[in-house]
Enzyme design. Structure first.
Site, PDB file in Angstrom:
ATOM      1  N   GLU A   1      10.509   5.709 -17.839  1.00 57.12           N
ATOM      2  CA  GLU A   1       9.401   6.508 -18.359  1.00 57.12           C
ATOM      3  C   GLU A   1       9.149   6.200 -19.837  1.00 57.12           C
ATOM      4  O   GLU A   1       7.990   6.073 -20.267  1.00 57.12           O
ATOM      5  CB  GLU A   1       9.698   7.997 -18.168  1.00 57.12           C
ATOM      6  CG  GLU A   1       9.604   8.448 -16.719  1.00 57.12           C
ATOM      7  CD  GLU A   1      10.019   9.886 -16.501  1.00 57.12           C
ATOM      8  OE1 GLU A   1       9.848  10.374 -15.363  1.00 57.12           O
ATOM      9  OE2 GLU A   1      10.508  10.531 -17.459  1.00 57.12           O
TER      10      GLU A   1
ATOM     11  N   LYS B   1      19.329  17.951 -11.997  1.00 57.27           N
ATOM     12  CA  LYS B   1      18.194  17.037 -11.851  1.00 57.27           C
ATOM     13  C   LYS B   1      18.407  15.793 -12.720  1.00 57.27           C
ATOM     14  O   LYS B   1      18.790  15.894 -13.886  1.00 57.27           O
ATOM     15  CB  LYS B   1      16.901  17.736 -12.265  1.00 57.27           C
ATOM     16  CG  LYS B   1      15.636  17.063 -11.769  1.00 57.27           C
ATOM     17  CD  LYS B   1      14.421  17.965 -12.025  1.00 57.27           C
ATOM     18  CE  LYS B   1      13.176  17.424 -11.346  1.00 57.27           C
ATOM     19  NZ  LYS B   1      12.757  16.146 -11.891  1.00 57.27           N
TER      20      LYS B   1
ATOM     21  N   SER C   1      16.431  18.180 -16.643  1.00 55.07           N
ATOM     22  CA  SER C   1      15.593  19.375 -16.721  1.00 55.07           C
ATOM     23  C   SER C   1      16.299  20.456 -17.519  1.00 55.07           C
ATOM     24  O   SER C   1      17.532  20.595 -17.452  1.00 55.07           O
ATOM     25  CB  SER C   1      15.273  19.890 -15.316  1.00 55.07           C
ATOM     26  OG  SER C   1      14.627  21.148 -15.371  1.00 55.07           O
TER      27      SER C   1
ATOM     28  N   HIS D   1       0.830  -1.215   0.000  1.00 54.52           N
ATOM     29  CA  HIS D   1       0.000   0.000   0.000  1.00 54.52           C
ATOM     30  C   HIS D   1       0.865   1.266   0.000  1.00 54.52           C
ATOM     31  O   HIS D   1       0.437   2.316   0.495  1.00 54.52           O
ATOM     32  CB  HIS D   1      -0.934   0.042   1.220  1.00 54.52           C
ATOM     33  CG  HIS D   1      -1.818  -1.153   1.345  1.00 54.52           C
ATOM     34  ND1 HIS D   1      -3.047  -1.263   0.738  1.00 54.52           N
ATOM     35  CD2 HIS D   1      -1.630  -2.334   2.015  1.00 54.52           C
ATOM     36  CE1 HIS D   1      -3.587  -2.428   1.031  1.00 54.52           C
ATOM     37  NE2 HIS D   1      -2.752  -3.108   1.793  1.00 54.52           N
TER      38      HIS D   1
END
Length: 459
Positions: free
Chosen positions: A325, A318, A312, A182
């Site tokens: 992805e 970053k 980025s 969870h």
């Protein structure tokens, strides 16, 4: 079909350098819904089956040796991708794929005329399409292209991903971390155990594809228009599949029931469903990698993916999980493709499915995407990710759920009190348990030892 002089003149001038004929031209005018053409793998299958059909007709004394050799040469050139630009018909065409079949017949006939300088007479329908119908050629090409791509690309890619996962797991058999259910802290497990679940998912997908694979090797060829085999020799399908098997190194056979093979696309739907399940498995792995690498400060930060590019255009330093992805997007496309194939699959009315080109295009796309997703994830994300041992150990030591291990000794309620107090005071379960129970420190240390907890099944 254009005559020899017209084609030769166009070849010299480069003006409208086409090899197809009037039926293809009509299809180009009629079908203008998209710029999507039939994929390379499908055209390869189309060339292979036209070659096999010519050889079969020759073996049955229905086609002369010169005609057969000339058709074979032209069909092989199509299979090799030398004339892909000569197949301009939109995927969204007549549902049987007749226009694509006629396109191939016309290109082959023109190539024969050019290659033989007009000395061998070939008619697109009477010779190239002898003993065939679009209704059995196109379903056969769907199976042939899918079988070849799965055999040569997808199954090896899945094995590579599974083996990469197994190799990574073996290196971290003793690296223990916090489990999560969870999205909340749960009992500990090793990285090897966590990765073994991913490996098992991929192995399951591999096995399911293997189980379905024989169905792809059964071909509709020989059923002609509706499954009765009208206008073809009784031995034609057997001969065609024998030649196809020699050409492709895959053991093709005539369909068990031609009426089924032509009127329905159940095998394509079945395979697509397995591809969807595989995409969901790969998505699960990709999302786990994203979560585990999240941060580095305000996330889990248990693993670090290799930095492949700037994350980025505005935030320096970053690093994003770009491969997971990209793979997730590919898998999402495959999942959507399954819906397309499912809907197309139930468009079989009476003796013919009328969404064959769409099924062929979409199934090929799904197989190709998944093949690349599996390899990209293995080679650019899983193989070289590193583990943030300090973060893993810190999370594990302060995990209040370790109190679960005391249930058998002090009961659920007392263990819950210890867990809540440890969390509230940012202390280890061991420290709090020493204070709140009469158990010896050695007993508590033994019981709360993560290596003891992850091997519970071996006790």
């Amino acid at each position: 079909m254009q005559n020899k002089n017209d084609v030769e003149q166009q070849n010299k001038t480069g003006i409208d350098n086409v090899l197809y004929g009037p039926e293809t031209t009509k299809a180009m005018s009629n079908f203008t819904i998209s710029d999507i053409k039939m994929p390379r793998a499908f055209l390869w299958a189309l060339g292979e089956i036209k070659c096999a059909c010519a050889q079969a007709n020759n073996a049955l004394d229905l086609l002369g040796a010169e005609q057969t050799d000339a058709i074979k040469q032209a069909a092989n050139a199509i299979a090799d991708g030398l004339y892909d630009e000569q197949f301009p018909v939109d995927v969204f065409q007549t549902g049987s794929g007749t226009s694509t079949n006629m396109n191939a017949n016309e290109v082959i006939a023109t190539l024969v005329e050019l290659n033989t300088k007009g000395n061998v007479s070939i008619h697109p329908n009477d010779h190239v399409n002898m003993g065939q119908s679009s209704n059995d050629i196109i379903p056969s090409c769907i199976h042939i292209s899918a079988a070849k791509l799965i055999s040569d690309n997808l199954l090896p890619s899945l094995l590579h991903l599974r083996d990469t996962l197994d190799s990574k797991a073996k290196k971290h058999a003793t690296t223990i971390k916090t489990g999560r259910t969870h999205l909340m802290d749960a009992m500990p497990l090793s990285f090897e155990q966590e990765i073994s679940a991913w490996s098992s998912q991929i192995n399951h997908a591999y096995q399911q594809l293997n189980n379905a694979f024989p169905s792809l090797l059964k071909l509709a060829i020989g059923g002609t228009a509706i499954g009765t085999g009208v206008n073809t020799h009784p031995e034609f399908s057997k001969k065609v599949t024998e030649y196809l098997s020699q050409q492709t190194q895959l053991h093709f056979q005539p369909a068990d029931n031609y009426f089924h093979a032509i009127s329905a696309q159940d095998t394509a739907v079945l395979v697509s469903g397995i591809l969807k399940t595989t995409a969901i498995s790969i998505s699960k792995i990709s999302n786990d990698l994203r979560w585990l690498s999240s941060g580095p400060i305000n996330g889990l930060n248990e693993i670090q993916l290799v930095e492949l590019q700037k994350g980025s255009s505005i935030m320096p330093g970053k690093v994003n999980p770009v491969i997971p992805e990209a793979v997730l997007m590919g898998c999402t496309q495959v999942i959507g493709n399954d819906a397309t194939i499912s809907l197309a699959g139930h468009s079989g009315n009476f003796q013919l499915n009328t969404m064959l080109p769409l099924i062929g295009h979409t199934l090929v796309q799904s197989i190709e995407i998944l093949s690349q997703c599996a390899r990209s994830l293995a080679d650019k994300a899983i193989r070289d990710f590193s583990i943030n041992y300090a973060k893993v150990e810190e999370n594990l030591a302060k995990n209040p759920i370790l109190a679960t291990a005391l249930n058998e000794l002090i009961g659920y309620d007392k263990s819950a009190e210890i867990a809540k107090k440890a969390y509230a005071e940012n202390r280890t379960v061991l420290d709090v348990a020493i204070e709140m129970t009469e158990l010896s420190e050695s007993t508590l240390k033994s019981r709360l030892d993560p290596s003891f907890l992850i091997n519970n099944r071996k006790r």
